[in-house]
Design a protein around this motif. Structure first.
Motif, mmCIF file in Angstrom:
data_model
loop_
_atom_site.group_PDB
_atom_site.id
_atom_site.type_symbol
_atom_site.label_atom_id
_atom_site.label_comp_id
_atom_site.label_asym_id
_atom_site.label_seq_id
_atom_site.Cartn_x
_atom_site.Cartn_y
_atom_site.Cartn_z
ATOM 1 N N THR A 110 0.800 -1.226 0.000
ATOM 2 C CA THR A 110 0.000 0.000 0.000
ATOM 3 C C THR A 110 0.835 1.279 0.000
ATOM 4 O OG1 THR A 110 -0.184 -0.380 2.364
ATOM 5 C CG2 THR A 110 -2.101 -0.942 1.016
ATOM 6 N N ASN A 111 1.904 1.305 0.801
ATOM 7 C CA ASN A 111 2.679 2.543 0.926
ATOM 8 C C ASN A 111 4.054 2.445 0.270
ATOM 9 O OD1 ASN A 111 0.701 3.959 2.451
ATOM 10 N ND2 ASN A 111 1.245 2.649 4.186
ATOM 11 N N ALA A 112 4.170 1.571 -0.715
ATOM 12 C CA ALA A 112 5.474 1.394 -1.355
ATOM 13 C C ALA A 112 5.951 2.698 -1.977
ATOM 14 C CB ALA A 112 5.379 0.313 -2.428
ATOM 15 N N GLN A 113 7.264 2.961 -1.845
ATOM 16 C CA GLN A 113 7.842 4.117 -2.529
ATOM 17 C C GLN A 113 8.431 3.625 -3.838
ATOM 18 O OE1 GLN A 113 10.627 6.362 0.032
ATOM 19 N NE2 GLN A 113 10.207 4.743 1.519
ATOM 20 N N VAL A 114 7.832 4.059 -4.940
ATOM 21 C CA VAL A 114 8.324 3.610 -6.237
ATOM 22 C C VAL A 114 9.373 4.596 -6.756
ATOM 23 C CG1 VAL A 114 7.684 3.071 -8.617
ATOM 24 C CG2 VAL A 114 6.136 2.467 -6.735
ATOM 25 N N MET A 115 10.503 4.055 -7.177
ATOM 26 C CA MET A 115 11.575 4.886 -7.739
ATOM 27 C C MET A 115 11.958 4.283 -9.092
ATOM 28 S SD MET A 115 13.920 5.193 -4.329
ATOM 29 C CE MET A 115 13.149 5.472 -2.731
ATOM 30 N N THR A 116 12.413 5.107 -9.992
ATOM 31 C CA THR A 116 12.830 4.573 -11.288
ATOM 32 C C THR A 116 14.241 5.043 -11.624
ATOM 33 O OG1 THR A 116 11.844 6.444 -12.467
ATOM 34 C CG2 THR A 116 10.483 4.471 -12.245
ATOM 35 N N VAL A 117 14.866 4.261 -12.457
ATOM 36 C CA VAL A 117 16.166 4.641 -13.000
ATOM 37 C C VAL A 117 16.281 3.956 -14.373
ATOM 38 C CG1 VAL A 117 17.363 2.730 -11.822
ATOM 39 C CG2 VAL A 117 18.665 4.727 -12.583
ATOM 40 N N ASP A 118 16.765 4.691 -15.337
ATOM 41 C CA ASP A 118 16.876 4.126 -16.693
ATOM 42 C C ASP A 118 18.154 3.291 -16.781
ATOM 43 O OD1 ASP A 118 16.694 3.481 -19.336
ATOM 44 O OD2 ASP A 118 17.184 5.494 -20.083
ATOM 45 N N ALA A 119 18.114 2.151 -16.124
ATOM 46 C CA ALA A 119 19.314 1.311 -16.043
ATOM 47 C C ALA A 119 19.691 0.737 -17.407
ATOM 48 C CB ALA A 119 19.092 0.189 -15.024
ATOM 49 N N THR A 120 18.695 0.419 -18.223
ATOM 50 C CA THR A 120 19.007 -0.116 -19.558
ATOM 51 C C THR A 120 19.714 0.954 -20.389
ATOM 52 O OG1 THR A 120 17.079 -1.563 -19.442
ATOM 53 C CG2 THR A 120 18.036 -1.208 -21.620
ATOM 54 N N GLY A 121 19.200 2.189 -20.307
ATOM 55 C CA GLY A 121 19.831 3.292 -21.034
ATOM 56 C C GLY A 121 21.276 3.508 -20.579
ATOM 57 N N ILE A 122 21.474 3.489 -19.264
ATOM 58 C CA ILE A 122 22.821 3.677 -18.723
ATOM 59 C C ILE A 122 23.738 2.549 -19.193
ATOM 60 C CG2 ILE A 122 24.194 3.644 -16.591
ATOM 61 C CD1 ILE A 122 21.743 4.975 -15.190
ATOM 62 N N ALA A 123 23.224 1.318 -19.103
ATOM 63 C CA ALA A 123 24.055 0.157 -19.457
ATOM 64 C C ALA A 123 24.448 0.201 -20.932
ATOM 65 C CB ALA A 123 23.306 -1.137 -19.133
ATOM 66 N N LEU A 124 23.488 0.560 -21.804
ATOM 67 C CA LEU A 124 23.789 0.610 -23.239
ATOM 68 C C LEU A 124 24.837 1.689 -23.523
ATOM 69 C CD1 LEU A 124 20.255 0.077 -24.819
ATOM 70 C CD2 LEU A 124 22.218 -1.505 -24.906
ATOM 71 N N GLU A 125 24.715 2.814 -22.820
ATOM 72 C CA GLU A 125 25.633 3.915 -23.065
ATOM 73 C C GLU A 125 27.028 3.622 -22.505
ATOM 74 O OE1 GLU A 125 24.131 7.790 -21.854
ATOM 75 O OE2 GLU A 125 26.206 8.473 -21.573
ATOM 76 N N VAL A 126 27.074 3.097 -21.279
ATOM 77 C CA VAL A 126 28.363 2.945 -20.604
ATOM 78 C C VAL A 126 29.026 1.604 -20.918
ATOM 79 C CG1 VAL A 126 29.522 2.918 -18.364
ATOM 80 C CG2 VAL A 126 27.601 4.463 -18.754
ATOM 81 N N LEU A 127 28.224 0.529 -20.936
ATOM 82 C CA LEU A 127 28.787 -0.815 -21.130
ATOM 83 C C LEU A 127 28.629 -1.316 -22.567
ATOM 84 C CD1 LEU A 127 27.184 -2.473 -17.958
ATOM 85 C CD2 LEU A 127 29.482 -1.523 -18.118
ATOM 86 N N GLY A 128 27.708 -0.706 -23.293
ATOM 87 C CA GLY A 128 27.441 -1.166 -24.660
ATOM 88 C C GLY A 128 26.621 -2.440 -24.707
#
Lengths: 405, 202
Positions: B124-142
């Protein structure tokens, strides 16, 4: 000197085996094999372990190869579980009869069918009478300690029997925990590197006969000797645990008691579930429940005296079995009833069959067992996890799941 | 019965580095003198199927030996895994959910609570957070391997493991790819987005 690693149970077993300087490893590399032999083959290939890795065509052959190597005095290791261990079963009796001190690591998994790859103790326990020592780990640290201790005890001239080191599949085999590891020098001091042995071994210079026919006149003598050696292993194990403790600072025990001395109700069982029980016992104690537990480390030989001492004045003993002897009861329960039968004012014994096929054993499971043990006019064997028609799971005389075929 | 051991559940698909993430998190915690345990949950499965790992971190010995958990933090590595598996099951009512997505956390929360495309978020009270991890991974790790970016984000939301400890184990583990993975973790920490518009430090 020690260092702390973050290892899973299979790695802990492999690293202890490496430090034990085993000379021959034989394994069948297909399901239900564990990572343990994969790690060991890497150690051998990388030159970190001077051993012969024999890849065979079945588990039956794996244990047979270990027997061959052990017959010429080599320190040997293999690993398996579940159906793989059952295929070894025939050779297990040969190994113990020949008094070969082979050590085998078992990531305990259930027996199919229904097909299920998850944890319970059925695979090891159905081999309880094969003449192998059986040690059960409650944590990944225990896996490491017990593999080292197993070699020391198995190779002791008063024992000369093979040993299983058992740890719950996935819950310990694939789970990582902190493990405090000894230096190679310390391991060598605890477990002298292989070489000389007092065992009779195959030697072309001194021909002897092994595994010959024994007629009925002498057969019971030989069996009695094996049984006596097994029972005597308890003292050898205790001494080995002392020596290991002087290096590690941790004392392994035949049975590990927690808040049992003044408890009214004591839980008894094997393996990692007993740590969850320990957590639960502490919570229940805070609620005023006089409960305790005894975790059995040595299942074979069965430490009757240590158990009777550890149980204190318990009025009820709840035996948790992660196994079932079909048509009887749990296999630990059978041993516990025998252990306590002759005790004056013996406690009431209740058996709970839990955690089969990887069913999670949580604090709620344990409190349910406690509740069931207090039922009026109760039964002796309970199945807290199992559901029947009252819970919407119909019994059927067909193997098919209704509605799917 | 209350179980007071801090727990994280990592959820994704086989091949995305879920099990490695659990190992790294546990190693980072023991590196700081804490107790840790990482229990991966396997089926007889393969790359692409559901993979989860339960990580417990505590100041005392961890006695709980089972995978089912009531996680305080759920890290979702794969944005579509909740369509096919109830990865939020058992989550603490006020738990933290770190979700791999370029979208705003408000949008993601609305969709997870609606259950329109999969299992409904019940906490009920979950704090939802997001991060574009796929975008970061593609950019930094390829490559779309999102675990280090999400672990970095986790250190920004959960106090049981510090970024410094995480950085240390990433450097030990990844060899020649260490620098890029540290960079991904740092970006993950910096780009974590929360529902409330409070500015987040370092």
């Amino acid at each position: 000197m020690t260092r702390t690693m973050f290892w899973n149970g299979n790695m802990a077993a492999a690293q202890a085996t490496r430090q034990a300087r085993v000379q021959v490893i034989a394994a069948y590399p297909i399901t239900p094999q564990t990572h343990t032999v994969e790690y060991l083959s890497r150690f051998v290939a990388d030159g970190e372990l001077d051993a012969r890795m024999i890849k065979v065509e079945s588990e039956h052959s794996a244990l047979s190869a270990c027997c061959g190597a052990s017959s010429v005095g080599a320190r040997t290791f293999t690993a398996s579980c579940s159906q793989g261990l059952q295929l070894m079963s025939e050779v297990m009796y040969f190994a113990s009869g020949m008094r070969f001190p082979i050590v085998m690591a078992i990531a305990n998994r259930t027996l199919s069918v229904p097909v299920n790859i998850w944890a319970d103790h059925q695979d090891a326990l159905v081999n309880r009478d094969s003449g192998w020592l059986q040690l059960f780990a409650g944590s990944v640290q225990d896996v490491y300690d017990l593999v080292l201790a197993a070699y020391r005890v198995a190779e002791d001239e008063r024992v000369h029997l093979p040993a299983l080191v058992c740890y719950d599949g996935f819950i310990l085999s694939h789970a990582s925990e902190a493990v405090t590891v000894l230096s190679q020098e310390d391991v060598d001091a605890f477990l002298p590197p292989p070489g000389g042995t007092d065992r009779p071994i195959l030697d072309v210079e001194r021909p002897q006969q092994f595994g010959e026919v024994l007629l009925p006149d002498f057969y019971p003598d030989c069996e009695y000797k094996k049984h006596t050696a097994m029972n005597g292993a308890l003292d050898v194990m205790d001494a080995a645990f002392d020596d290991l403790a002087s290096l590690t600072g941790r004392r392994q025990q035949l049975v590990k008691a927690h808040r049992a001395a003044d408890a009214d109700t004591v839980f008894v069982g094997l393996g990692s579930m007993m740590r969850t029980v320990r957590h639960t016992v502490d919570v229940l104690r805070n609620d005023g429940e006089r409960v305790g537990l005894v975790e059995i480390c040595a299942f074979r030989p069965f430490p009757e005296d240590a158990l009777r001492r550890a149980l204190g004045n318990a009025k009820t003993v709840i035996v948790l079995d992660r196994d079932i002897g079909y048509g009887s009861a749990g296999m630990v329960y059978s041993d516990m009833t025998r252990t306590l039968y002759a005790v004056a004012d013996r406690p009431r014994l209740v058996n709970c069959i839990i955690g089969l096929g990887g069913k999670d054993i949580t604090p709620d499971t344990i409190t349910k067992c406690l509740r069931l043990s207090r039922e009026k006019g109760g039964k002796s064997v309970y199945w807290p996890d199992a559901r029947g028609p009252a819970e919407g799971i119909p019994y059927t005389n067909r193997l098919a799941i209704p509605g799917r075929i | 019965m209350s179980v007071l051991v801090p727990e994280v559940r990592l959820a994704g698909r086989g091949g995305q580095g879920v099990v490695t993430a659990g190992e790294l998190l546990g190693r980072a915690a023991i590196g700081e003198g804490r107790f840790a345990q990482a229990i991966p949950a396997f089926g007889p499965e393969r790359r692409g199927a559901l993979a989860t790992c339960t990580v417990r971190v505590s100041d005392g010995e961890i006695l709980l030996k089972f995978a089912a958990a009531a996680p305080d933090v759920l890290v979702v590595l794969d944005p579509t895994i909740w369509h096919v598996a109830n990865v939020t099951a058992g989550m603490a009512a006020d738990g933290i959910l770190i979700f791999n997505s370029p979208r705003a956390p408000e949008d993601v929360e609305e969709e997870l609570r609606s259950g329109r495309r999969g299992y409904r978020l019940a906490a009920t009270n979950a704090q939802v957070m997001t991060v574009d991890a796929t975008g970061i991974a593609l950019e930094v790790l390829g490559r779309p391997i999102t675990n280090t970016a999400l672990l970095g984000a986790l250190t920004g939301a959960w106090e049981m493991v510090t970024f410094e400890a995480l950085e240390r184990v990433i450097r030990e583990h990844f060899g020649k790819n260490a620098e890029a993975n540290v960079q991904a973790a740092r970006a993950g920490r910096e780009q974590l987005r929360r529902v409330t518009a409070i500015a987040q430090g370092g």
